[in-house]
Design an enzyme around this catalytic site. Structure first.
Site, mmCIF file in Angstrom:
data_model
loop_
_atom_site.group_PDB
_atom_site.id
_atom_site.type_symbol
_atom_site.label_atom_id
_atom_site.label_comp_id
_atom_site.label_asym_id
_atom_site.label_seq_id
_atom_site.Cartn_x
_atom_site.Cartn_y
_atom_site.Cartn_z
ATOM 1 N N ARG A 238 0.850 -1.189 0.000
ATOM 2 C CA ARG A 238 0.000 0.000 0.000
ATOM 3 C C ARG A 238 0.885 1.238 0.000
ATOM 4 N NH1 ARG A 238 -3.567 -2.817 -1.480
ATOM 5 N NH2 ARG A 238 -5.680 -3.041 -0.597
ATOM 6 N N GLU A 267 -4.887 6.945 -7.255
ATOM 7 C CA GLU A 267 -4.966 6.025 -8.387
ATOM 8 C C GLU A 267 -6.239 6.316 -9.182
ATOM 9 O OE1 GLU A 267 -4.650 2.024 -6.909
ATOM 10 O OE2 GLU A 267 -2.687 2.360 -6.014
ATOM 11 N N HIS A 286 -1.034 -0.744 -10.130
ATOM 12 C CA HIS A 286 -1.728 -1.535 -9.107
ATOM 13 C C HIS A 286 -2.296 -2.808 -9.736
ATOM 14 C CE1 HIS A 286 -3.949 -1.167 -4.986
ATOM 15 N NE2 HIS A 286 -3.544 -2.409 -5.237
#
Length: 313
Positions: A238, A267, A286
């Site tokens: 993270r 994001e 991601h």
């Protein structure tokens, strides 16, 4: 009356049209939203509405206490994935909302991606590929993994798998865990050390912790300053584990050699993010756990969690 179930955030779509969707529709009246929008709190509230259960696909959907208060019929949030940092778990507990996830499903895929990022940044593969395509021939000294020290911050399913994959490269392994180690580091041939020691001795630091109030920002300016100028940071966990401005500063001024990141504070990554201008950074969107195998098994388990909850499990 059939149970109302909502998938508020299937964007980009991975759930629609799958066997998992078919299984979910057998459990109640299902609404699937495949357009982005739930990064807006009001839109998330509108989509959840009076639903009893939610299958949460994307971490940009933030189930804050305000969302929970506005959706009083909600009793279950079933998360596709491991992390629960997008959910106010304390608020859920207070309001009687169960939270389920699918831990371990993506561990091997994320571990493989971690190794790929590690090799990409230490070998400067993206930079060299771009240079050759631009007509240059950028031969340079690269970093060899054999004989180097890999520091794993966290030793859950992903961190443990990274250790197993890294061992054949001849890497020395250090481990720092948030809670008691319980002998796990020794069991995989690693040495358990404090975070300070790990940062000081490692040539590569790889993060594998959950993001919680306690772990947020554990790598700030002081911690990054302890890393070797020749060291690399890899983060497939993270973004919030690392202080973003401090990381940018360390990379800009060569206080660390580089970073490879699959997770970001915003994001998608904004077009003006300073990371995009840095040549010593490798970026992926991601996507570490996005394999066909992980998607299939993870979605199925997220639906199984709904079924178990509705049947009293």
């Amino acid at each position: 009356m059939r149970t109302a179930i909502v998938v508020p955030d299937d964007f980009p779509p991975v759930f629609s049209g799958t066997a998992a969707e078919t299984a979910l529709r057998a459990l109640g009246d299902v609404t699937v939203h495949s357009a982005r929008g739930t990064d807006d709190e009001a839109e998330l509230i509108r989509r959840v509405g009076d639903a009893t259960a939610v299958v949460n696909i994307r971490a940009y959907s933030k189930f804050t206490d305000r969302v929970l208060a506005a959706c009083p019929n909600l009793r279950l949030i079933s998360i596709w994935g491991t992390g629960t940092d997008n959910v106010d778990v304390t608020g859920c507990r207070a309001r009687g909302v169960a939270v389920a996830s699918t831990p371990g499903v993506n561990a091997h895929a994320v571990a493989e991606h971690t190794l790929a990022l590690m090799l990409s940044v230490t070998r400067a593969i993206p930079a060299m590929d771009a240079a050759i395509r631009a007509g240059r021939w950028p031969r340079r000294l690269l970093t060899q993994l054999e004989g180097k020290t890999l520091g794993l911050v966290g030793l859950g399913p992903i961190g443990s798998r990274v250790a197993a994959l890294a061992r054949p490269f001849g890497l020395r392994l250090l481990v720092s865990t948030w809670g008691p180690d319980g002998g796990r580091a020794a069991a995989i041939g690693a040495r358990h050390v404090t975070l300070e020691t790990l940062l000081r001795e490692s040539d590569i630091v790889s993060l594998h912790l959950r993001l919680t109030d306690e772990t947020k920002g554990i790598l700030g300016p002081a911690e990054l300053a302890r890393m070797k100028p020749s060291a690399f940071l890899v983060n497939t966990a993270r973004a919030g584990l690392v202080d973003h401005p401090s990381l940018i500063d360390a990379l800009r001024h060569d206080r660390i050699a580089g970073a490879a990141l699959d997770v970001f504070h915003r994001e998608p990554l904004p077009a003006n993010d300073p990371l995009l201008a840095l040549s010593n950074v490798v970026l992926t969107p991601h996507d570490a756990g996005m394999t066909a195998e992980v998607v299939e098994v993870g979605l199925r388990r997220a639906v199984e969690n709904v079924a178990a909850f509705l049947s009293g499990g």
